[in-house]
Design an enzyme around this catalytic site. Structure first.
Site, PDB file in Angstrom:
ATOM      1  N   GLU A 449       0.806  -1.225   0.000  1.00 16.28           N
ATOM      2  CA  GLU A 449       0.000   0.000   0.000  1.00 16.28           C
ATOM      3  C   GLU A 449       0.842   1.279   0.000  1.00 16.28           C
ATOM      4  O   GLU A 449       0.617   2.190   0.814  1.00 16.28           O
ATOM      5  CB  GLU A 449      -0.968   0.005   1.185  1.00 16.28           C
ATOM      6  CG  GLU A 449      -2.012  -1.093   1.120  1.00 16.28           C
ATOM      7  CD  GLU A 449      -3.068  -0.963   2.210  1.00 16.28           C
ATOM      8  OE1 GLU A 449      -3.012   0.013   2.978  1.00 16.28           O
ATOM      9  OE2 GLU A 449      -3.945  -1.843   2.299  1.00 16.28           O
ATOM     10  N   TYR A 502     -11.463  -2.924   1.558  1.00 14.12           N
ATOM     11  CA  TYR A 502     -12.264  -3.186   2.758  1.00 14.12           C
ATOM     12  C   TYR A 502     -13.642  -2.555   2.610  1.00 14.12           C
ATOM     13  O   TYR A 502     -14.040  -1.694   3.389  1.00 14.12           O
ATOM     14  CB  TYR A 502     -11.540  -2.655   3.994  1.00 14.12           C
ATOM     15  CG  TYR A 502     -10.295  -3.436   4.346  1.00 14.12           C
ATOM     16  CD1 TYR A 502     -10.371  -4.544   5.180  1.00 14.12           C
ATOM     17  CD2 TYR A 502      -9.062  -3.084   3.816  1.00 14.12           C
ATOM     18  CE1 TYR A 502      -9.232  -5.277   5.494  1.00 14.12           C
ATOM     19  CE2 TYR A 502      -7.916  -3.811   4.113  1.00 14.12           C
ATOM     20  CZ  TYR A 502      -8.004  -4.909   4.955  1.00 14.12           C
ATOM     21  OH  TYR A 502      -6.872  -5.642   5.262  1.00 14.12           O
TER      22      TYR A 502
END
Length: 638
Positions: A449, A502
């Site tokens: 990330e 998510y």
């Protein structure tokens, strides 16, 4: 194709790999093992410890604590090695300490090691977080930048210059993170004197796990002959029933050492041998290394014994487990041994009560038992390299690994500079050097990330991925992204797209009904732009164990289960097309820094931190075993 044709085809496949192996060899980092020519002495256990609590954390160096027993410099406490120091005491200052800490242990070195000047004595630290300096009997022998990987020093000369067999080992370790470290961080000094005392500072990071520190893996003394095997590189392929193992052996201390390589099957039979430091071993009726639940005889390992005999007749012997397998990537598939492989596994952390990130065999064995119980065939070493012993377990059990470097939290544009890139390249060199021979390792991950939409990211990841491929051309390279597909500047350079998302947790919290639409859109966007296979490298939701609600609400076990079910519905559609894997976040609950969004750590585990299952673990167990029976070569039972 006849046997001779198979041999010729396999040799052609291997020629390019053999050339790359020969070019990539540098100083080795072989795992210490005992043999007729080598001994290993584990000096882990109880050490003494002192934190440098001076304002600048520099008193230990100014007063040269390494020159005398550490107990003579001031108060010391007991500290187990390996372990993180943070959770061992009842002192919150030690738990949250940033700066230099000092370790010391007196050990006895066998007299024959010192008396035999043909013996090298090496001191090896499995890992220490983050920057380490190492002394023996007050003499500096090495230093190392970066946690999670081993470092070592030849201490033969130091020991032979001092009287007696006693060896005082001093290790100073600093866990401070800067913009150039991996992972990066910043030190922030608080200047408001109405709120903070003079000199007060905090360590800021952009990752969601506790910054455990200390000596995390075993400390070993080991010996080799003066002329010794420094490194071994193997690459494997096969054609029909013939396996080929290319090898390159590096010997130091002798320019004319005679090298003999022997490959043995599990029953002890010699299946191939060769003379010379470079060559190819041909194995007829080869047993391939297969992942767990992909074959009825997974994780087959041969034993490769390397003997190097110097001009004076002294012989060094090293034995390396070898799994013969291939890895390839197409636009829609991940192939192991030319058969489609689907990752159904977990993300993990090296994390447990009391010991922190300290290596612990009972915990390792328990985790592998749990992974096999639930039908997981893979895991990612999020977000840093794990202990070598864990990779050895994966080799033996057929658990596939995505091997990740600690490039997590690269969010500041200043962390894309030349200094950071140089350190990142060096870290990948050390990682590949350590893990290149593990058949369980099928892909390198260079980051997690990062802010890959920032302008410098394109050049940064182009260089990083290209360099990693130059170190090892036999494995694909990826990094884990959470960026917008249209603005990710590093994605064009990777072999596999790994995406974290998510939905209904960080985005649209509570709205599980949106997962299907958003996840389908995610997959179609990424594949439509890059035409590369995709792994859902993270997904999940926090679940406080024992917390229940119907209808499901966030933080309950029911909500976590519902999130997983909605993701799985989409996975089952897309794995027929171009999705090649799913890795739940996370295997077990783990500690984080204190914040208002974390209640004593991250609770996204399907197991508690104590390795007890939540409802999601049973859901995944049923799913993973079903997938294994759909995609494997044989029928498996729960």
């Amino acid at each position: 194709m006849g046997s001779s044709g198979a041999e010729r085809a396999a040799e052609r496949l291997l020629l390019a790999a053999l050339c790359s192996v020969c070019q990539a060899l540098q100083d080795g980092m072989l795992f210490p093992t005992e043999s007729p020519s080598r001994e290993v002495k584990d000096v882990s256990g109880l050490w003494i410890f002192r934190a440098d609590e001076s304002p600048e954390r520099s008193r230990g160096f100014e007063q040269q604590w390494y020159k005398s027993p550490l107990a003579e410099t001031g108060p010391v406490i007991d500290m187990p090695v390996p372990s993180s120091y943070n959770d061992i005491t009842q002192d919150a200052q030690i738990r949250d300490f940033i700066g230099w800490v000092w370790y010391e242990k007196d050990v006895w070195v066998p007299a024959r090691w010192i008396q035999d000047r043909g013996t090298r004595i090496v001191l090896r630290v499995g890992s220490a977080h983050y920057y380490s300096v190492l002394w023996v009997n007050g003499v500096k022998v090495t230093e190392h930048v970066g946690g999670h990987l081993p470092f070592e020093a030849d201490i033969s000369g130091v020991l032979r210059q001092t009287s007696g067999n006693q060896c005082r080992i001093t290790i100073a370790v600093n866990n401070t993170l800067t913009l150039e470290t991996l992972p990066p961080g910043t030190i922030q000094y608080m200047t408001d004197r109405s709120r903070y005392p003079a000199g007060y500072f905090v360590q800021n990071t952009n990752f969601d796990f506790f910054n455990y520190a200390g000596i995390h893996r075993p400390v070993l003394l080991y010996t080799t002959p003066k002329a010794h095997i420094d490194d071994i590189t193997v690459e494997t392929t096969f054609s029909d029933n013939i396996g080929l193992v290319s090898f390159n052996v590096s010997v130091l201390g002798s320019s004319k050492a005679a090298v003999k390589v022997t490959l043995s099957a599990q029953d002890g039979r010699c299946v191939a041998s060769a003379d010379g430091s470079r060559g190819v071993l041909k194995v007829t009726d080869v047993n391939l290394w297969w992942p767990y639940l992909m074959h009825e005889n997974p994780a087959y390992l041969y034993s490769m014994e390397v003997q190097a005999t110097a001009e004076d007749g002294q012989t060094d012997v090293y034995t390396l487990p070898v799994g013969i397998r291939t890895v390839k990537v197409t636009s829609t598939q991940f192939l192991i041994n030319n058969k489609p492989f689907y990752f159904h596994g977990v993300n993990k952390h090296e994390d447990a009560d009391i010991r922190g990130k300290g290596f612990d065999w009972p915990l390792v064995v328990k985790d592998f038992n749990l992974m096999k119980w639930m039908g997981a065939n893979s895991f990612r070493t999020s977000h840093y390299p794990y202990a070598e012993e864990i990779l050895q377990m994966a080799d033996r059990h057929g658990i596939v690994i995505i091997d990740e470097c600690p490039g997590v939290g690269i969010k500041d544009i200043r962390s894309f500079g030349n200094v950071s890139l140089a350190h990142h390249l060096t870290f990948m060199e050390e990682l590949v050097r350590r893990d290149k021979n593990h058949p369980s390792v099928v892909m390198w991950s260079v980051a997690n990330e990062p802010a890959s939409e920032m302008p410098p990211a394109g050049f940064y990841f182009k260089e990083l991925v290209s360099h990693t491929r130059s170190l090892d051309s036999s494995r694909p390279v990826t990094y884990i992204t959470a960026s917008n597909y249209a603005r990710d500047l590093g994605a064009p350079y990777v072999d596999v797209i790994c995406v974290n998302s998510y939905f209904s947790w960080y985005q649209d919290p509570g709205h599980t009904e949106l997962i299907g639409l958003q996840l389908n859109t995610q997959f179609d966007n990424w594949y439509g732009k890059y035409q590369k296979p995709i792994i859902q490298s993270e997904y999940g939701a926090d679940a406080v164990p024992g917390l229940h609600s119907d209808p499901p609400m966030m933080f309950t076990e029911e909500y976590q289960k519902t999130v997983l079910q909605n993701y799985h519905n989409v996975f089952d559609q897309k794995r027929k097309e171009f999705v090649i894997g799913e890795l739940i976040w996370n295997f077990a609950d783990f500690m984080t820094s204190q914040s208002i969004i974390r209640v004593v750590g991250n609770k996204k585990g399907i197991f508690t931190r104590q390795r007890q299952p939540k409802a999601g673990a049973f859901l995944l167990r049923e799913r993973y075993w079903r997938i294994a029976n759909e995609t494997g070569n044989t029928l498996f039972k729960l």
